[in-house]
Design a protein around this motif. Structure first.
Motif, PDB file in Angstrom:
ATOM      1  N   ARG A   1       3.190  -7.471  24.680  1.00 15.02           N
ATOM      2  CA  ARG A   1       4.363  -6.965  25.388  1.00 15.02           C
ATOM      3  C   ARG A   1       5.535  -6.666  24.444  1.00 15.02           C
ATOM      4  O   ARG A   1       6.368  -5.822  24.742  1.00 15.02           O
ATOM      5  CB  ARG A   1       4.800  -7.975  26.456  1.00 15.02           C
ATOM      6  CG  ARG A   1       3.737  -8.209  27.519  1.00 15.02           C
ATOM      7  CD  ARG A   1       4.210  -9.144  28.619  1.00 15.02           C
ATOM      8  NE  ARG A   1       4.528 -10.487  28.132  1.00 15.02           N
ATOM      9  CZ  ARG A   1       4.731 -11.534  28.935  1.00 15.02           C
ATOM     10  NH1 ARG A   1       4.636 -11.381  30.244  1.00 15.02           N
ATOM     11  NH2 ARG A   1       5.017 -12.716  28.432  1.00 15.02           N
TER      12      ARG A   1
ATOM     13  N   GLN B   1       7.362  -5.474  20.778  1.00 10.70           N
ATOM     14  CA  GLN B   1       7.166  -4.549  19.678  1.00 10.70           C
ATOM     15  C   GLN B   1       6.744  -5.324  18.429  1.00 10.70           C
ATOM     16  O   GLN B   1       7.036  -6.521  18.293  1.00 10.70           O
ATOM     17  CB  GLN B   1       8.464  -3.770  19.399  1.00 10.70           C
ATOM     18  CG  GLN B   1       8.919  -2.886  20.540  1.00 10.70           C
ATOM     19  CD  GLN B   1       8.058  -1.622  20.667  1.00 10.70           C
ATOM     20  OE1 GLN B   1       7.011  -1.494  20.056  1.00 10.70           O
ATOM     21  NE2 GLN B   1       8.501  -0.680  21.482  1.00 10.70           N
TER      22      GLN B   1
ATOM     23  N   ASN C   1      -3.017   4.238  22.970  1.00 14.58           N
ATOM     24  CA  ASN C   1      -1.926   3.441  23.532  1.00 14.58           C
ATOM     25  C   ASN C   1      -1.039   4.273  24.455  1.00 14.58           C
ATOM     26  O   ASN C   1      -0.035   3.777  24.960  1.00 14.58           O
ATOM     27  CB  ASN C   1      -1.074   2.834  22.411  1.00 14.58           C
ATOM     28  CG  ASN C   1      -1.765   1.667  21.743  1.00 14.58           C
ATOM     29  OD1 ASN C   1      -2.552   0.964  22.365  1.00 14.58           O
ATOM     30  ND2 ASN C   1      -1.476   1.461  20.465  1.00 14.58           N
ATOM     31  N   SER C   2      -1.407   5.541  24.656  1.00 15.19           N
ATOM     32  CA  SER C   2      -0.636   6.423  25.528  1.00 15.19           C
ATOM     33  C   SER C   2      -1.067   6.249  26.978  1.00 15.19           C
ATOM     34  O   SER C   2      -2.231   6.497  27.327  1.00 15.19           O
ATOM     35  CB  SER C   2      -0.836   7.883  25.103  1.00 15.19           C
ATOM     36  OG  SER C   2      -0.388   8.768  26.110  1.00 15.19           O
TER      37      SER C   2
ATOM     38  N   THR D   1      -1.759  -2.665  25.727  1.00 14.93           N
ATOM     39  CA  THR D   1      -0.706  -2.155  24.834  1.00 14.93           C
ATOM     40  C   THR D   1      -0.356  -0.709  25.185  1.00 14.93           C
ATOM     41  O   THR D   1       0.098   0.054  24.346  1.00 14.93           O
ATOM     42  CB  THR D   1      -1.135  -2.248  23.356  1.00 14.93           C
ATOM     43  OG1 THR D   1      -2.345  -1.500  23.155  1.00 14.93           O
ATOM     44  CG2 THR D   1      -1.379  -3.690  22.944  1.00 14.93           C
TER      45      THR D   1
ATOM     46  N   ARG E   1       1.729   2.331  26.672  1.00 15.29           N
ATOM     47  CA  ARG E   1       3.137   2.661  26.902  1.00 15.29           C
ATOM     48  C   ARG E   1       3.270   4.128  27.294  1.00 15.29           C
ATOM     49  O   ARG E   1       2.496   4.964  26.865  1.00 15.29           O
ATOM     50  CB  ARG E   1       3.980   2.372  25.650  1.00 15.29           C
ATOM     51  CG  ARG E   1       4.143   0.890  25.370  1.00 15.29           C
ATOM     52  CD  ARG E   1       5.073   0.607  24.206  1.00 15.29           C
ATOM     53  NE  ARG E   1       5.272  -0.819  24.048  1.00 15.29           N
ATOM     54  CZ  ARG E   1       6.188  -1.546  24.696  1.00 15.29           C
ATOM     55  NH1 ARG E   1       7.035  -0.939  25.510  1.00 15.29           N
ATOM     56  NH2 ARG E   1       6.286  -2.840  24.515  1.00 15.29           N
ATOM     57  N   TRP E   2       4.292   4.404  28.115  1.00 16.17           N
ATOM     58  CA  TRP E   2       4.603   5.769  28.495  1.00 16.17           C
ATOM     59  C   TRP E   2       5.322   6.465  27.353  1.00 16.17           C
ATOM     60  O   TRP E   2       5.776   5.826  26.400  1.00 16.17           O
ATOM     61  CB  TRP E   2       5.458   5.788  29.764  1.00 16.17           C
ATOM     62  CG  TRP E   2       4.759   5.182  30.946  1.00 16.17           C
ATOM     63  CD1 TRP E   2       4.960   3.939  31.464  1.00 16.17           C
ATOM     64  CD2 TRP E   2       3.742   5.786  31.742  1.00 16.17           C
ATOM     65  NE1 TRP E   2       4.123   3.717  32.537  1.00 16.17           N
ATOM     66  CE2 TRP E   2       3.368   4.843  32.734  1.00 16.17           C
ATOM     67  CE3 TRP E   2       3.112   7.030  31.721  1.00 16.17           C
ATOM     68  CZ2 TRP E   2       2.392   5.103  33.681  1.00 16.17           C
ATOM     69  CZ3 TRP E   2       2.141   7.293  32.676  1.00 16.17           C
ATOM     70  CH2 TRP E   2       1.793   6.349  33.641  1.00 16.17           C
TER      71      TRP E   2
ATOM     72  N   ASP F   1       8.450   5.128  26.056  1.00 17.56           N
ATOM     73  CA  ASP F   1       8.281   3.800  25.447  1.00 17.56           C
ATOM     74  C   ASP F   1       8.354   2.650  26.451  1.00 17.56           C
ATOM     75  O   ASP F   1       8.379   1.489  26.066  1.00 17.56           O
ATOM     76  CB  ASP F   1       9.287   3.562  24.314  1.00 17.56           C
ATOM     77  CG  ASP F   1       8.794   2.503  23.322  1.00 17.56           C
ATOM     78  OD1 ASP F   1       7.574   2.483  23.039  1.00 17.56           O
ATOM     79  OD2 ASP F   1       9.606   1.679  22.864  1.00 17.56           O
ATOM     80  N   THR F   2       8.400   2.934  27.750  1.00 16.39           N
ATOM     81  CA  THR F   2       8.325   1.857  28.729  1.00 16.39           C
ATOM     82  C   THR F   2       6.882   1.371  28.829  1.00 16.39           C
ATOM     83  O   THR F   2       5.931   2.109  28.582  1.00 16.39           O
ATOM     84  CB  THR F   2       8.823   2.313  30.113  1.00 16.39           C
ATOM     85  OG1 THR F   2       8.081   3.477  30.501  1.00 16.39           O
ATOM     86  CG2 THR F   2      10.305   2.630  30.063  1.00 16.39           C
ATOM     87  N   TYR F   3       6.734   0.115  29.205  1.00 18.65           N
ATOM     88  CA  TYR F   3       5.433  -0.555  29.202  1.00 18.65           C
ATOM     89  C   TYR F   3       4.651  -0.232  30.464  1.00 18.65           C
ATOM     90  O   TYR F   3       5.201  -0.244  31.569  1.00 18.65           O
ATOM     91  CB  TYR F   3       5.674  -2.068  29.094  1.00 18.65           C
ATOM     92  CG  TYR F   3       4.441  -2.906  28.913  1.00 18.65           C
ATOM     93  CD1 TYR F   3       3.509  -2.642  27.926  1.00 18.65           C
ATOM     94  CD2 TYR F   3       4.231  -4.031  29.728  1.00 18.65           C
ATOM     95  CE1 TYR F   3       2.388  -3.449  27.748  1.00 18.65           C
ATOM     96  CE2 TYR F   3       3.129  -4.839  29.556  1.00 18.65           C
ATOM     97  CZ  TYR F   3       2.201  -4.546  28.568  1.00 18.65           C
ATOM     98  OH  TYR F   3       1.097  -5.349  28.398  1.00 18.65           O
TER      99      TYR F   3
END
Length: 326
Positions: free
Chosen positions: A63, A65, A193-194, A220, A222-223, A226-228
């Motif tokens: 969660r 960075q 990770n996209s 891992t 993320r949009w 950069d939101t999870y």
């Protein structure tokens, strides 16, 4: 290959040397709310016993960075050097890379579990104070099993995040290959990770003529802003959108609201194996006489609701051997 005499020495030592109350320092790559971590910690405590003092730290690297959890890892290393526990147990690749490797060459025993990389990757090959359990997903065994379970089995999509854990798991088995054939099934590995690309792959799986999806980790994601993309939400999306059956290499991703099942690694068994190694060390066996091992075996784990949702039928033999969890 394990030296037989050394192995026998370890076994004899296990039965004849007494245990004692010890300080056991556990470092999680992830967090206690993550089912994998919770399960292996329960296993460690069960096998090692309640008499020990457990110190547990989490890096929360799924969660946070990288710069955040790596700073936490540095603090944990310093704490370990100050407190000097009897054994340190590090769970998964990020804790191994940041904490386990930093303790290599010290006189503090380290036992790892859930590590998908190699000993060489972490600079601990031939180490005198580091040993543990190398986690090896049962890719080939799983696909061979699922060929018998699925009505169609020409092409399987392995859908993963692009975490260090998944990178190491695939590379250790197949190197840079992302398309392999297991028996007569084409298996394609997709790591990203996209969140957008992950969803797109779920949407296009049918038109790309995949017969099943097998999931690795998906924690891992993320949009683009950069939101999870929370794991629970990702799984909810996968179940709602996938018209082809979804299986898993890990038991923690199987259940009534998750994947159908498969031939899976369980965190409890990985934790139990690591605890056995830690027991030997706590009983006085030198770490150099406790060689690293790999994941021993998987289990058939299934969800009855998942089987019903995607219309998958198990053979009588598999059903008799399976663990069902909802």
């Amino acid at each position: 290959m394990i030296n037989l005499k050394k192995y026998l020495f370890v076994l004899i030592g296990f039965f004849v040397l007494p245990a004692f109350a010890a300080d056991v320092f556990i470092v999680q790559s992830y967090n206690i709310e993550y089912e994998w971590d919770a399960e292996y910690i329960d296993s460690l405590k069960y096998v090692l016993g309640a008499e020990h003092n457990y110190i547990i730290r989490e890096l929360d690297s799924k969660r946070k960075q990288a710069n955040e959890w790596q700073e936490t890892a540095k603090q944990v290393v310093e704490e370990i050097k100050q407190t000097r526990p009897d054994v340190v147990i590090v769970g998964d690749d990020n804790a191994m890379a940041s904490v386990g490797s930093a303790l290599n060459g010290s006189d503090i025993p380290v036992v790892f579990l859930g590590v998908n990389g190699t000993l060489k990757d972490y600079g601990v090959e031939g180490s005198l104070n580091v040993t543990g359990v190398l986690e090896r997903p049962f890719f080939e065994q799983s696909v061979r099993h699922l060929r018998k379970v699925t009505a169609r089995n020409k092409r399987f999509l392995v859908l993963m995040d692009d975490s260090v854990t998944m990178q190491n798991a695939v590379y250790e088995t197949y190197g840079d290959q992302r398309e392999v054939f297991i028996q007569n099934t084409q298996v394609n590995f997709f790591l990203s990770n996209s969140a957008e690309l992950w969803q797109e792959k779920v949407q296009t799986a049918v038109e790309e003529e995949y017969d099943a999806i097998i999931i690795g980790t998906y924690h891992t994601l993320r949009w683009s802003d950069d939101t999870y993309f929370a794991p629970a939400t990702a799984m909810e999306y996968l179940r709602a959108e996938s018209v082809i059956p979804v299986f898993s290499f890990w038991n923690i991703f199987i259940g009534a609201d998750k994947a159908i099942g498969g031939y899976s690694i369980t965190a409890y068994e990985e934790g139990k194996a690591a605890a056995r190694l830690a027991q030997l060390i706590l009983r006085g066996i030198s770490v150099e006489n406790v060689p690293p091992i790999t994941s021993v075996s998987g289990q058939y784990v299934y969800s009855k609701k998942g089987l019903e949702k995607w219309g998958v039928k198990l053979t009588t033999l598999t059903r008799s051997q399976a663990i069902f969890q909802e």
